[in-house]
Design a protein around this motif. Structure first.
Motif, PDB file in Angstrom:
ATOM      1  N   ALA A 165      -0.036   1.432   7.646  1.00  0.00           N
ATOM      2  CA  ALA A 165       0.450   0.070   7.430  1.00  0.00           C
ATOM      3  C   ALA A 165       1.692   0.085   6.542  1.00  0.00           C
ATOM      4  N   ARG A 166       1.696   0.930   5.524  1.00  0.00           N
ATOM      5  CA  ARG A 166       2.862   1.025   4.643  1.00  0.00           C
ATOM      6  C   ARG A 166       4.079   1.565   5.397  1.00  0.00           C
ATOM      7  N   ARG A 169       5.305  -1.137   7.732  1.00  0.00           N
ATOM      8  CA  ARG A 169       5.987  -2.191   6.978  1.00  0.00           C
ATOM      9  C   ARG A 169       7.446  -1.806   6.729  1.00  0.00           C
ATOM     10  N   GLY A 170       7.659  -0.553   6.355  1.00  0.00           N
ATOM     11  CA  GLY A 170       9.023  -0.095   6.140  1.00  0.00           C
ATOM     12  C   GLY A 170       9.853  -0.142   7.405  1.00  0.00           C
ATOM     13  N   VAL A 171       9.258   0.238   8.527  1.00  0.00           N
ATOM     14  CA  VAL A 171       9.983   0.219   9.800  1.00  0.00           C
ATOM     15  C   VAL A 171      10.442  -1.192  10.145  1.00  0.00           C
ATOM     16  N   VAL A 172       9.547  -2.164  10.013  1.00  0.00           N
ATOM     17  CA  VAL A 172       9.899  -3.546  10.355  1.00  0.00           C
ATOM     18  C   VAL A 172      10.979  -4.077   9.415  1.00  0.00           C
ATOM     19  N   LEU A 173      10.829  -3.805   8.128  1.00  0.00           N
ATOM     20  CA  LEU A 173      11.826  -4.286   7.171  1.00  0.00           C
ATOM     21  C   LEU A 173      13.207  -3.700   7.465  1.00  0.00           C
ATOM     22  N   ILE A 174      13.250  -2.405   7.742  1.00  0.00           N
ATOM     23  CA  ILE A 174      14.541  -1.732   7.922  1.00  0.00           C
ATOM     24  C   ILE A 174      15.157  -2.045   9.280  1.00  0.00           C
ATOM     25  N   GLY A 183      12.824  -2.065   2.682  1.00  0.00           N
ATOM     26  CA  GLY A 183      12.091  -1.102   3.490  1.00  0.00           C
ATOM     27  C   GLY A 183      12.081   0.281   2.869  1.00  0.00           C
ATOM     28  N   LEU A 184      13.224   0.706   2.359  1.00  0.00           N
ATOM     29  CA  LEU A 184      13.279   2.010   1.701  1.00  0.00           C
ATOM     30  C   LEU A 184      12.411   2.021   0.449  1.00  0.00           C
ATOM     31  N   ALA A 185      12.404   0.903  -0.269  1.00  0.00           N
ATOM     32  CA  ALA A 185      11.543   0.816  -1.452  1.00  0.00           C
ATOM     33  C   ALA A 185      10.073   0.930  -1.053  1.00  0.00           C
ATOM     34  N   ALA A 186       9.720   0.301   0.073  1.00  0.00           N
ATOM     35  CA  ALA A 186       8.341   0.390   0.560  1.00  0.00           C
ATOM     36  C   ALA A 186       7.993   1.829   0.905  1.00  0.00           C
ATOM     37  N   TRP A 187       8.914   2.529   1.519  1.00  0.00           N
ATOM     38  CA  TRP A 187       8.669   3.931   1.858  1.00  0.00           C
ATOM     39  C   TRP A 187       8.578   4.800   0.604  1.00  0.00           C
ATOM     40  N   ALA A 192       5.294   7.984  -3.257  1.00  0.00           N
ATOM     41  CA  ALA A 192       4.664   8.153  -4.568  1.00  0.00           C
ATOM     42  C   ALA A 192       3.167   8.402  -4.422  1.00  0.00           C
ATOM     43  N   MET A 193       2.584   7.849  -3.368  1.00  0.00           N
ATOM     44  CA  MET A 193       1.164   8.061  -3.091  1.00  0.00           C
ATOM     45  C   MET A 193       0.920   9.408  -2.432  1.00  0.00           C
ATOM     46  N   ASN A 194       1.818   9.765  -1.520  1.00  0.00           N
ATOM     47  CA  ASN A 194       1.659  11.002  -0.752  1.00  0.00           C
ATOM     48  C   ASN A 194       3.036  11.594  -0.470  1.00  0.00           C
TER      49      ASN A 194
END
Length: 213
Positions: A165-166, A169-174, A183-187, A192-194
């Motif tokens: 989902a994360r 989300r980045g794909v749609v934003l960008i 979108g880059l911030a979301a990625w 940071a998680m993985n």
């Protein structure tokens, strides 16, 4: 729609979400039919000795390849769809039955019906991050990017560690909403998680981000 170019070697966005769905489907609870189960390999035509392949009409019935009928579905697929729709009619409040039908619609290119079916499932139980993610994929197929984004964000709210989902989300934003920095911030949050997260084509997300800066 954004004119943002994709990083070199990155999958086209119209293919990406289907790949993501199959990855997600591996984690579905027992009893929920996954996308990959709807597409068994086409039976191989048997060769007659000394004659090459037998014409289809001469093949034993069990060896006949499935034939697409009206609507592009095989008889087996139409039978399966009827069974799923009948199951929902008999059990309209059953989440698993609705999800099974929604997945069929998803896999057979019927995004509007998939969205409607997933919505009914989520009205009964909205604590289904995978279904919110699939719903987001289908909204995107309908070019309803805001609803797609909202669905992915709902999935993340329910499960902050939901990597697909994360990523989506980045794909749609960008690529769809011209909100590249968000979108880059979301990625980056996902990284940071993985730090080892990869796109469906195997490319490291960190490399994709670096190529876009």
């Amino acid at each position: 729609m954004s004119n943002q170019a994709y990083p070199k070697g990155f999958v086209r966005k119209d293919m990406f979400f289907v790949v993501v769905f199959f990855a997600l489907s591996l984690g579905f609870a027992a009893g929920v039919i996954t996308g990959s189960m709807y597409n068994p390999p086409r039976p191989q035509m048997q060769a007659a000795q000394g004659m090459g392949q037998m014409p289809p009409q001469q093949m034993p019935p069990q060896q006949m390849p499935p034939q697409a009928g009206p609507g592009g579905m095989t008889e087996a697929e139409r039978t399966r769809l009827l069974a799923l729709e009948t199951d929902v009619t008999k059990r309209p409040g059953d989440v698993a039955a609705l999800n099974n039908l929604g997945h069929f619609y998803f896999d057979h290119g019927m995004p509007q019906k998939a969205v409607e079916t997933y919505r009914k499932s989520l009205e009964i139980n909205d604590n289904q991050p995978d279904i919110w993610t699939d719903k987001g994929v289908m909204h995107r197929e309908l070019k309803d990017y805001e609803q797609s984004l909202a669905s992915f964000e709902k999935a993340i709210a329910l499960n902050p560690k939901h990597e697909h989902a994360r990523f989506n989300r980045g794909v749609v934003l960008i690529f769809d909403l011209d909100r590249k920095e968000e979108g880059l911030a979301a990625w980056r949050e996902l990284l940071a998680m993985n730090p080892n997260v990869r796109a469906p084509n195997g490319q490291l997300l960190s490399d994709i981000i670096a190529s876009m800066q």
